[in-house]
Design an enzyme around this catalytic site. Sequence first.
Site, short mmCIF file in Angstrom:
data_model
loop_
_atom_site.label_atom_id
_atom_site.label_comp_id
_atom_site.label_asym_id
_atom_site.label_seq_id
_atom_site.Cartn_x
_atom_site.Cartn_y
_atom_site.Cartn_z
N ARG A 53 0.80 -1.23 0.00
CA ARG A 53 0.00 0.00 0.00
C ARG A 53 0.83 1.28 0.00
NH1 ARG A 53 -5.30 -1.20 1.16
NH2 ARG A 53 -5.69 -3.16 2.21
N LYS A 88 -15.30 -1.54 -0.38
CA LYS A 88 -13.96 -1.67 -0.93
C LYS A 88 -13.05 -0.62 -0.31
CE LYS A 88 -14.99 -4.98 -3.78
NZ LYS A 88 -16.19 -5.33 -3.01
N ASP A 89 -11.79 -0.97 -0.23
CA ASP A 89 -10.78 -0.16 0.44
C ASP A 89 -10.60 1.21 -0.23
OD1 ASP A 89 -8.60 0.65 1.94
OD2 ASP A 89 -7.18 -0.53 0.79
N LYS A 90 -10.31 2.21 0.60
CA LYS A 90 -10.05 3.56 0.10
C LYS A 90 -8.68 3.66 -0.56
CE LYS A 90 -9.75 8.40 1.59
NZ LYS A 90 -10.06 9.36 2.68
#
Length: 347
Positions: A25, A83-85
């Site tokens: 990330r 869903k992930d940012k």
Amino acid sequence: MDLVFRPERYPFLTAGLPGVGGVIRLHPQDFQVEEVPAYLPSGEGEHLYLLLEKEGLTTREVFEFLRDELGIPEKEIGVAGLKDKHARTQQWFSIPRRHENALCLLENLRGVRLLHADLHTNKLRTGHLKGNRFRILIREPQGGKARAEAILRALEQRGVPNYYGPQRFGLGGVNPARGYELVKGGKGRGSPWLKRFLIGSLQSLLFNDWVALRMERGLYDRVIPGDWAKKHATGGEFLVEDQGEAERALRLEISATGPLFGRKYPEAKGEARALEDEILARYNLAREEFRARRGARRPIRVPLSEWRVEEAPKGLWLSFFLPKGSYATSLLREVMKQEVEAPEEEE
């Protein structure tokens, strides 16, 4: 009595295989998620399905834009999962067909791109998905492709531990303790939604403890009489009464399921129930104290498929598919052999 979520208390399934370490990330494009729908839009109906690619936004932020800027009533907007940012994700939304002309306003939402739109007969609802495809870059790995492949091969054979990820437990992992106070006291401040969320966090902690206990007892890829088992191919659940089911579990055709305690869910029996009671006793809890929640069962593991590892100048790319309800963090911690930070949102 420790009610704070601490990932290090949960054993690795592949503890005997060294991990690759590394960093994830660093950039949103390092973490790519593609939602796999349960069905595709049929081409006719009063609901418009939108496949959106987003980056730097939570699902909720897109939802609120559709509500506030396009003027769509909140209850008429459909979404299958979160869903992930901090990722590049593709997911489906549904809106009433009558708002189609307002879609041009989507260009005002930075970080969102419309990939496809089509009609369908029903609103998209939570859980209307098969799962998610992931493509994740591990930067600065300390081990190469062969090390990651060995771990993924073991997970393919035995299943990925279905631990709830850190995003389920709030900042600092303290939400289970707040849920415990609600379960014991029956009252508390906050909206009904917040109370359900906090009690759900406690349910999740108890489930993770149950997974860890089964691992420690050598029952991770086993079923015992009294278990409720899930058929991975069909999703059906049944009570295990025959020792002959053990072979199916070893082939990853079925898996034991653990309890999300509540007022109405299939209850285990005999030896399997005793394992659940052991977790409850650890926290001085009883099944009856979860009557505010409906209850459910969740498999101890999920199948891993479509996986591959690619070496690149920036690191290792992992690609894989996981069914709905499971967490990529559970796979990543096995491969990296280190705890993975909670994303802001993830299905």
